[in-house]
Design an enzyme around this catalytic site. Structure first.
Site, short mmCIF file in Angstrom:
data_model
loop_
_atom_site.label_atom_id
_atom_site.label_comp_id
_atom_site.label_asym_id
_atom_site.label_seq_id
_atom_site.Cartn_x
_atom_site.Cartn_y
_atom_site.Cartn_z
N GLY A 1 2.46 -1.25 4.25
CA GLY A 1 2.69 0.00 4.22
C GLY A 1 4.23 0.71 3.74
O GLY A 1 5.21 0.02 2.02
N SER B 1 3.02 -2.90 10.63
CA SER B 1 4.72 -2.75 10.64
C SER B 1 5.42 -3.88 9.84
O SER B 1 6.06 -4.64 10.64
CB SER B 1 4.97 -2.46 11.84
OG SER B 1 4.53 -1.14 11.93
N GLU C 1 -5.96 -4.98 10.68
CA GLU C 1 -4.83 -3.94 10.36
C GLU C 1 -4.87 -3.59 11.81
O GLU C 1 -5.17 -2.58 11.15
CB GLU C 1 -4.88 -3.61 9.32
CG GLU C 1 -4.22 -3.85 7.97
CD GLU C 1 -3.71 -2.43 7.43
OE1 GLU C 1 -2.18 -3.35 6.57
OE2 GLU C 1 -3.76 -1.59 6.12
N HIS D 1 -9.73 1.48 4.56
CA HIS D 1 -8.41 1.49 4.94
C HIS D 1 -8.69 2.29 6.31
O HIS D 1 -9.63 2.98 6.42
CB HIS D 1 -7.73 1.89 4.19
CG HIS D 1 -6.09 1.50 5.06
ND1 HIS D 1 -5.51 2.67 6.08
CD2 HIS D 1 -5.27 0.57 4.75
CE1 HIS D 1 -4.15 2.44 6.72
NE2 HIS D 1 -3.82 1.45 5.53
N LYS E 1 0.04 4.14 0.18
CA LYS E 1 -0.59 5.11 0.19
C LYS E 1 -0.09 6.67 -0.26
O LYS E 1 -0.15 6.20 -1.73
CB LYS E 1 0.20 6.03 1.67
CG LYS E 1 0.26 4.63 2.64
CD LYS E 1 -0.23 4.97 3.91
CE LYS E 1 0.24 3.09 4.56
NZ LYS E 1 0.13 3.69 6.53
N ASN F 1 0.80 -0.86 0.08
CA ASN F 1 -0.08 -0.34 -0.58
C ASN F 1 0.96 0.91 -0.05
O ASN F 1 1.51 1.23 0.86
CB ASN F 1 -0.56 -0.45 1.40
CG ASN F 1 -1.65 0.87 1.40
OD1 ASN F 1 -2.39 2.26 0.31
ND2 ASN F 1 -2.55 1.33 2.47
N GLU G 1 -7.09 4.55 7.49
CA GLU G 1 -6.58 6.37 7.70
C GLU G 1 -7.65 6.40 6.59
O GLU G 1 -8.28 7.51 7.35
CB GLU G 1 -4.96 6.55 6.83
CG GLU G 1 -4.24 6.07 7.39
CD GLU G 1 -3.09 5.64 6.63
OE1 GLU G 1 -3.19 5.56 5.51
OE2 GLU G 1 -1.75 4.74 7.86
N GLY H 1 2.31 1.53 10.90
CA GLY H 1 3.71 2.07 10.83
C GLY H 1 4.29 2.67 11.98
O GLY H 1 5.02 3.99 12.11
C1 PEP Z 1 -1.27 0.40 6.28
O1 PEP Z 1 -1.44 1.55 6.30
O2 PEP Z 1 -1.60 -0.74 4.84
C2 PEP Z 1 0.37 -0.86 6.66
C3 PEP Z 1 0.45 -1.55 7.04
O3 PEP Z 1 1.09 0.52 7.27
P1 PEP Z 1 2.86 -0.25 7.61
O4 PEP Z 1 3.35 -0.88 7.11
O5 PEP Z 1 3.54 1.24 7.70
O6 PEP Z 1 2.33 -0.32 9.01
#
Ligand code: PEP
Length: 251
Positions: free
Chosen positions: A230, A209, A164, A93, A12, A10, A95, A170
């Site tokens: 991400g 992460s 998630e 998602h 973003k 992703n 966000e 993140g």
């Molecule tokens: C995401 O936002 O879908 C995600 C998993 O981010 P990250 O891997 O950076 O934690």
């Protein structure tokens, strides 16, 4: 039943023309891992260029509007994503659930509109830290699934779920393997309750992460059928070891 793993990036709000070479590198190197499905979900405006740059590799969107067309300034329909060359899209998602105030009903409508035109869907769910700490994670994720799962799996396109935890996105923090395993088992039961035997074929990805150093352990957990990645998906050097870890678990 072990499902083929899906590792989806992703991006973003990252990605310019200059980054197409990174996408080319990821797509080319991913061919070495036919036992894993690999995809990159890029900003809508980059989809067409990315899809042209890597024919045959799965490029996706990060959101879709639930309506087929109409007065929705700034939005992108499922047919538009498909027309631009996408084969999948993320919906729900955290966000977007947070910043765009998307409800479970919105997420369900988005998933259904994407599946109806043949776009595969990665539908995201996950709890906040406060909910995790007060023991409500299963309940919250269950309620999100109840409200946002599409009514049926009859479309040709594929539904996947991404668990998630918001507090893991993140942050470098991740749930313990036991916590991930319990949540994925609970999501699997919900999918089977909802769709019968077909629910066993829905891939459940873990996201939050994921990186090269923890991927092998995560992919070894029962009912983890892949990852939504991400930050570590932006560079081939970070992303490809995650794909390799998925392939290694496949054997
Ligand atoms: C995401 O936002 O879908 C995600 C998993 O981010 P990250 O891997 O950076 O934690």
């Amino acid at each position: 039943m072990a499902l083929k793993k899906l590792v989806a990036g992703n991006w973003k709000m990252h990605g310019l023309s200059a980054d197409l070479d990174e996408i080319r590198e990821i797509a080319a190197a991913s061919r070495a891992y036919p036992a894993v499905d690999v995809a990159l979900c890029v900003p809508a405006i980059l989809i067409e260029r990315a899809a042209r740059a890597v024919p045959g590799f799965a490029i996706g969107g990060q959101d879709v509007h639930f309506a087929a067309r109409g007065a929705h300034t700034g939005c992108t329909s499922a047919e538009m994503l498909l027309d631009a060359g996408a084969s999948l899209t993320i919906v729900g998602h955290s966000e977007r659930r947070d910043a765009q105030r998307e409800s479970d009903a919105d997420v369900k409508a988005k998933a259904e509109s994407a599946l109806a035109v043949g776009l595969n869907v990665i539908l995201c769910v996950g709890e906040s830290l406060a909910v995790r700490e007060t023991g409500g994670a299963m309940h919250t994720v269950g309620a999100q699934l109840d409200g946002s799962l599409p009514d049926s799996l009859e479309a040709e396109a594929e539904l996947a779920i991404a668990y998630e935890p918001i507090w893991a996105i993140g942050t470098g923090k991740i749930p313990t393997p036991t916590e991930i395993g319990e949540m994925h088992a609970s999501i699997r039961s919900r999918l089977v309750e909802r769709y019968g035997a077909d629910g066993r074929g829905v891939r459940i990805l873990y996201g939050g992460s994921v990186k090269a150093s923890n991927a092998a352990e995560i992919f070894g957990i029962a009912d983890v059928d892949g990852a939504l990645v991400g930050g570590a998906s932006l560079k081939a050097a970070d992303f490809l070891p995650i794909v390799a870890a998925a392939a290694a678990v496949e054997g």
